[in-house]
Design an enzyme around this catalytic site. Structure first.
Site, short mmCIF file in Angstrom:
data_model
loop_
_atom_site.label_atom_id
_atom_site.label_comp_id
_atom_site.label_asym_id
_atom_site.label_seq_id
_atom_site.Cartn_x
_atom_site.Cartn_y
_atom_site.Cartn_z
N VAL A 165 38.84 24.19 0.64
CA VAL A 165 37.83 23.15 0.87
C VAL A 165 36.92 23.50 2.04
CG1 VAL A 165 39.34 21.34 -0.05
CG2 VAL A 165 39.27 21.73 2.41
N CYS A 166 35.69 22.97 1.98
CA CYS A 166 34.75 22.96 3.09
C CYS A 166 34.00 21.64 3.01
CB CYS A 166 33.82 24.18 3.06
SG CYS A 166 32.65 24.20 1.68
N LYS A 167 32.80 21.55 3.54
CA LYS A 167 32.09 20.28 3.52
C LYS A 167 31.56 19.93 2.13
CE LYS A 167 28.51 17.59 5.83
NZ LYS A 167 27.56 17.55 6.95
#
Length: 113
Positions: A64-66
């Protein structure tokens, strides 16, 4: 390369046993809010910190990231290295929008910054 990707509505809630979450956002993003129990390795540090991921195999890892761009890069890199990884499309913004639980490293309510 076809990057393995999943949308938030296809991610079980709660997360299943044996699934690891790898958060590749920057430290200030992590501090504001992240998935409880996630492993934090910023994307820029991933190549030199890959040995830390050895404990993950053979479990599946949700990256995950933003919004999903940096995690897609990390997913592609790790998949080429033989890891069983999948990118979360929409990233932590979709996670938060879906009302999924988060924690923060501050005394404030967690949020995606």
């Amino acid at each position: 390369m076809n990057i393995p990707t999943v949308n938030i509505d296809a991610v079980p809630d709660p997360l299943p046993e044996g699934l690891t979450v790898l958060d590749v956002r920057e430290p200030e993003e992590w501090v504001a809010g992240h998935i409880d129990g996630a492993l934090h390795i910023p994307l820029g540090e991933l190549p030199e910190r890959v040995p830390e991921l050895a404990v993950l195999e053979p479990v599946q890892t949700l990256v995950v990231c933003k919004v999903g761009g940096r995690s897609a890069q990390a997913t592609a890199y790790l998949a080429q290295s033989g890891y069983e990884v999948v990118n979360l499309a929409g990233g932590m913004l979709d996670w938060q929008a879906a009302g999924r639980p988060m924690v923060s490293e501050t005394d404030q309510a967690p949020y995606v910054g």
